[in-house]
Design a protein around this motif. Structure first.
Motif, PDB file in Angstrom:
ATOM      1  N   ARG A 113       3.058   9.705  -5.534  1.00  0.00           N
ATOM      2  CA  ARG A 113       2.073   9.407  -6.573  1.00  0.00           C
ATOM      3  C   ARG A 113       2.820   9.103  -7.870  1.00  0.00           C
ATOM      4  NH1 ARG A 113      -3.201   9.608  -7.563  1.00  0.00           N
ATOM      5  NH2 ARG A 113      -3.607  10.387  -5.452  1.00  0.00           N
ATOM      6  N   SER A 123      -3.047   5.665 -12.469  1.00  0.00           N
ATOM      7  CA  SER A 123      -2.496   6.556 -11.452  1.00  0.00           C
ATOM      8  C   SER A 123      -2.773   6.000 -10.065  1.00  0.00           C
ATOM      9  CB  SER A 123      -3.109   7.950 -11.600  1.00  0.00           C
ATOM     10  OG  SER A 123      -2.609   8.827 -10.614  1.00  0.00           O
ATOM     11  N   ARG A 124      -1.733   5.959  -9.224  1.00  0.00           N
ATOM     12  CA  ARG A 124      -1.870   5.470  -7.858  1.00  0.00           C
ATOM     13  C   ARG A 124      -1.265   6.501  -6.900  1.00  0.00           C
ATOM     14  NH1 ARG A 124      -5.522   1.492  -8.761  1.00  0.00           N
ATOM     15  NH2 ARG A 124      -4.694  -0.235  -9.986  1.00  0.00           N
ATOM     16  N   ASP A 151      -3.533   3.757  -1.833  1.00  0.00           N
ATOM     17  CA  ASP A 151      -3.891   2.797  -2.885  1.00  0.00           C
ATOM     18  C   ASP A 151      -3.057   1.525  -2.749  1.00  0.00           C
ATOM     19  OD1 ASP A 151      -5.741   4.504  -3.977  1.00  0.00           O
ATOM     20  OD2 ASP A 151      -4.363   5.331  -5.476  1.00  0.00           O
ATOM     21  N   SER A 152      -3.684   0.407  -3.093  1.00  0.00           N
ATOM     22  CA  SER A 152      -2.974  -0.874  -3.144  1.00  0.00           C
ATOM     23  C   SER A 152      -2.228  -0.996  -4.463  1.00  0.00           C
ATOM     24  CB  SER A 152      -3.959  -2.027  -2.998  1.00  0.00           C
ATOM     25  OG  SER A 152      -4.583  -1.999  -1.738  1.00  0.00           O
ATOM     26  N   VAL A 153      -1.062  -1.623  -4.438  1.00  0.00           N
ATOM     27  CA  VAL A 153      -0.243  -1.779  -5.637  1.00  0.00           C
ATOM     28  C   VAL A 153       0.229  -3.222  -5.737  1.00  0.00           C
ATOM     29  CG1 VAL A 153       0.516   0.626  -5.802  1.00  0.00           C
ATOM     30  CG2 VAL A 153       1.765  -0.970  -4.336  1.00  0.00           C
ATOM     31  N   GLU A 166       0.595  -1.927 -15.222  1.00  0.00           N
ATOM     32  CA  GLU A 166       0.260  -3.268 -14.725  1.00  0.00           C
ATOM     33  C   GLU A 166      -0.144  -4.192 -15.856  1.00  0.00           C
ATOM     34  OE1 GLU A 166      -2.896  -2.369 -12.067  1.00  0.00           O
ATOM     35  OE2 GLU A 166      -1.616  -1.484 -10.521  1.00  0.00           O
ATOM     36  N   CYS A 207       6.897   1.506 -12.469  1.00  0.00           N
ATOM     37  CA  CYS A 207       6.603   2.842 -11.932  1.00  0.00           C
ATOM     38  C   CYS A 207       7.045   3.919 -12.924  1.00  0.00           C
ATOM     39  CB  CYS A 207       7.323   3.012 -10.591  1.00  0.00           C
ATOM     40  SG  CYS A 207       7.025   4.582  -9.792  1.00  0.00           S
ATOM     41  N   ASP A 227       2.310   6.860 -12.008  1.00  0.00           N
ATOM     42  CA  ASP A 227       1.536   6.028 -12.934  1.00  0.00           C
ATOM     43  C   ASP A 227       2.183   4.652 -12.972  1.00  0.00           C
ATOM     44  OD1 ASP A 227      -0.184   8.103 -13.569  1.00  0.00           O
ATOM     45  OD2 ASP A 227       1.095   8.824 -15.199  1.00  0.00           O
ATOM     46  N   ARG A 255       0.857  -1.183   0.000  1.00  0.00           N
ATOM     47  CA  ARG A 255       0.000   0.000   0.000  1.00  0.00           C
ATOM     48  C   ARG A 255       0.892   1.231   0.000  1.00  0.00           C
ATOM     49  NH1 ARG A 255      -5.271   0.040   0.631  1.00  0.00           N
ATOM     50  NH2 ARG A 255      -5.178  -2.143   1.331  1.00  0.00           N
ATOM     51  N   SER A 309       4.649  -4.269 -11.018  1.00  0.00           N
ATOM     52  CA  SER A 309       4.195  -3.106 -11.768  1.00  0.00           C
ATOM     53  C   SER A 309       5.374  -2.171 -12.022  1.00  0.00           C
ATOM     54  CB  SER A 309       3.093  -2.360 -11.007  1.00  0.00           C
ATOM     55  OG  SER A 309       2.006  -3.209 -10.720  1.00  0.00           O
TER      56      SER A 309
END
Length: 756
Positions: free
Chosen positions: A275, A291-292, A296-298, A280, A304, A277, A270, A302
């Motif tokens: 912040r 956008s996270r 937010d869970s990630v 995934e 970055c 993008d 999390r 992924s």
């Protein structure tokens, strides 16, 4: 973020209804007979309930009873002539490609032997040199064939190595006999000594296995690609915010990690700050970065972009979403499709049948052949039959295609449970959809306000004040609509005596007035949408008309299924008017409304009783029974873990396009498997008679033994290369004439019709 319905593999082994699973690699398998022998040996171990072995990736999946101790797999496999190897984990370096040096040296010496035997041996001692060089190749580079063949003889069984050892050994011994006759003064030509055939058999088999191993590594590349998404190191933030680079294996849950732009997330977690993008695409199939930000869970793996993140680890190692995906794909790649049963039945009797045919060929030539080269021709025909027969192609026809297809599915955001589900998908004749959260987004929105006083801002503000205290999706939609209509969120009004009554509505007191939001008693069954009435002091002020928004791709997916000749149906518990409206908008053939979860199962069984193969697509808890009853249950990744645990196919992206892509992939896979089986069976049916000398009485031509060896080696390589075509993504340049299908779907449909 979705959840995958699998266990944390760092704790207990995965279990099934019948026992727990053990997975490992088996080295030393080369043909379908090896697979059958390994499976039989594993199933004979006390406590083993079932065993499946995949020739393509050499993986064994063994089901053990819950109370059975873990066997010593090395001791189990060694008497069978195979070697145990544990599955690689994230810290294991990728398997290096096989070395070409053995076959290069072997083929070079074999070419020299062929030159000596066919034209370059007109000088004293040439034939003895040919015998020595051939022995170096046959018993040096080919010693493993003889070792395994001897082991099989001791076990009173046979496999591909038996045929290779017999073929090359018979050819070499025949050459020694001819050499002895030549030394005794008999008129025997050096060209009649089959030393070249013996050496070429070994060389071409080594070459074929090298090519096959390279191709099989490409077939399993999907697992390596997924595993490569996780970095092997992470930037750990200490309590004083100093940075230290540590191996991934040292990262624990609750650790704070720094993720810089351009790097991949090493764990699921999390976002604590920052912040960015996140790409995934290889995990969820979503092509655009998302956008996270904080909270937010990630997902681990992924990529970055555009900012740095501080992430608190929640899942690490095999417990991450990516680790669980890799586990699911490995499990699926190791399963067998039902279509493989034909190859399994043939493989059980293949090698013994070839040995019988070789003996028959030898006797027939000895009886029917005439002339001074009678013995040489008999040996040549016998060796040809032993060498040209190829159970390898038959054994690889199905598993390699399944491995490649499962890998491609994973790259495209599709998790297919096993080979049986993959095969059944291609036979689907009807697809049934749930409505809410499947054909629709599952987020209702207000499409109209039918008020007695259209400008009653006071009434709407009171309705908003009560609705914002409810967690019901309809309440949230009403709050959003009122805020949008007024141009800005209204100042919250104090609410007292708030109550939420399931199945009835909500009510509270605002400024001394009783405010109620409940199902509109004036709504009629033929009215589309859901109607929620607003009452102030028991007086009906108006009604909100709400409707769940259709997924933008829904109509195109239904059109694509129709193009594939598949019927569609809608199964929903909603009102008939709502179901009919949705069916009209997406052109579904058969809408069924006002159904309970048990009703859906009854409808599916009725279709199945009429010979239909039915797929059910859903996402909610109430869909789980129907997903289990359907021939193929398909869950969207945006749905519940219960639905995905029941489903045979999970679409990670949550897009309905995955339904069509999965069906197309299944049809393409079945097409390739049928090609492989047809080629493998046809090759043996044509090649063995030619090798035995079927055309010799009319043409005087007998297949050269080196050519038989080359044909045998290339046949399995051809099957693997044909299966690798499944790993190619659909050609985006190819399009279809139908505008209702999105571009990726159009190219997929084109590929399906053309067989590409």
């Amino acid at each position: 973020m979705f959840e995958l319905p699998v266990l944390n593999q760092n704790s207990t082994p995965p279990t099934s209804r019948s026992g727990r699973k053990a997975r490992f690699l088996i080295e030393g398998m080369h043909c379908a007979g090896c697979v059958g022998r390994a499976e039989t040996g594993l199933r004979a171990v006390p406590g083993v309930l079932d065993a499946q072995v995949n020739l393509a990736n050499r993986e064994a999946q063994v089901t053990l009873s819950e109370d059975a101790p873990e066997p010593n797999w090395t001791s189990v496999l060694a008497p069978l002539g195979y070697q145990f190897r544990p599955l690689p984990d994230a810290t294991t370096p990728p398997e290096s490609p096989p070395s070409p040096i053995p076959w290069i040296i072997s083929l070079s010496f074999s070419a020299l032997v062929m030159w000596l035997c066919t034209g370059g041996g007109h000088w004293p001692g040439a034939h003895r040199l040919a015998a020595g060089l051939s022995a170096f190749v046959v018993f040096g580079f080919g010693r493993e064939f003889y070792r395994i063949a001897w082991t099989r003889w001791q076990q009173r069984t046979s496999d591909m190595n038996t045929l290779i050892a017999l073929g090359s050994g018979v050819a070499y011994i025949a050459g020694l006999v001819e050499l002895g006759l030549h030394g005794a003064g008999h008129a025997v030509s050096t060209s009649a000594m089959p030393f070249d055939a013996a050496a070429m058999i070994v060389s071409f088999v080594l070459l074929g296995r090298w090519l096959e191993a390279r191709a099989r590594q490409r077939a399993s590349r999907a697992i390596d690609e997924l595993g490569g998404l996780i970095p092997q190191e992470a930037v750990l933030l200490r309590r004083d915010n100093t940075e230290v680079i540590v191996p991934l294996a040292q990262v624990c849950v609750a650790d704070r990690l720094l993720v810089r732009p351009g790097s991949r997330l090493p764990v699921d977690g999390r976002i604590e700050s920052g912040r960015a993008d996140l790409d995934e695409s290889l995990l969820t199939g979503e092509s655009l970065p998302v956008s996270r930000g904080p909270g937010d869970s990630v997902l681990g793996g992924s990529l970055c972009h555009g900012g740095s993140l501080v992430v608190q680890a929640e899942q690490v190692g095999d417990a991450t979403t990516l680790g669980q995906i890799i586990g699911l794909v490995r499990d699926a790649q190791g399963t067998k499709a039902p279509i493989a049963r034909l190859a399994d039945r043939i493989a059980r009797v293949f090698v013994p049948s070839i040995l019988g045919l070789a003996l028959t060929t030898s006797i027939a030539w000895l009886i029917l052949a005439t002339g001074p080269d009678r013995f040489a021709r008999t040996v040549q025909a016998t060796v040809n039959v032993l060498v040209i027969a190829c159970p390898c192609a038959l054994g690889l026809a199905t598993p390699v295609a399944v491995v490649v297809a499962m890998g491609r599915a994973a790259r495209e955001g599709l998790l297919i449970r096993d080979g049986e589900a993959l095969e059944t998908l291609g036979k689907v004749s009807r697809v049934a959809f749930d409505k809410t959260g499947t054909l629709t987004i599952g987020q209702p929105h207000v499409i109209a306000w039918e008020g007695l006083d259209q400008n009653s801002e006071t009434a709407l503000s009171a309705a908003r004040a009560v609705a914002q205290l409810s967690e019901h999706p309809l309440s949230g939609a009403i709050v959003t609509w009122i805020d949008t209509a007024s141009g800005a969120p209204a100042a919250p009004l104090p609410v007292s005596d708030f109550q939420s009554i399931p199945g009835q509505g909500i009510h509270g007191t605002v400024a001394g007035q009783n405010i109620r939001l409940e199902r509109d008693p004036l709504a009629t069954p033929d009215q589309p949408g859901t109607r929620t009435a607003l009452f102030i002091d028991n007086q009906r002020i108006g009604s909100f008309v709400l409707q769940d928004q259709l997924r933008p791709e829904a109509a195109g997916v239904i059109a694509a299924l129709r193009t594939l000749g598949i019927q569609t149906a809608l199964l929903t518990g909603d009102r008939k008017a709502v179901a009919q409206q949705v069916a009209r908008e997406v052109t579904i053939d058969d809408p069924r409304a006002e159904l309970h979860p048990g009703d859906k199962g009854s409808i599916l069984r009725d279709w199945q009783s009429h010979g239909e193969v039915v797929a059910m697509v859903g996402d909610g808890i109430n869909d789980a029974p129907a997903l289990a009853i359907a021939n193929v249950g398909m869950a969207l990744g945006s749905g519940t873990a219960v639905a995905m645990a029941t489903a045979d196919v999970t679409v990670l992206s949550g897009s309905l396009r995955g339904v069509v892509d999965a069906i197309l992939l299944s049809r393409q896979t079945l097409h390739v498997i049928r090609q492989n089986l047809g080629f493998a069976i046809g090759y043996n049916l044509v090649g063995i008679p030619l090798a035995a000398g079927l055309l010799y009485p009319w043409t005087g031509w007998l297949l050269p033994s080196w050519f038989a060896a080359a044909a045998m080696s290339s046949s399995s390589v051809c099957v693997v290369l044909n299966s690798l075509r499944l790993g190619r993504r659909p050609d985006q340049r190819q399009t279809d004439a139908k505008n209702s299908v999105s571009r990726p779907l159009k190219s997929s449909l084109y590929d399906n019709r053309t067989g590409k």
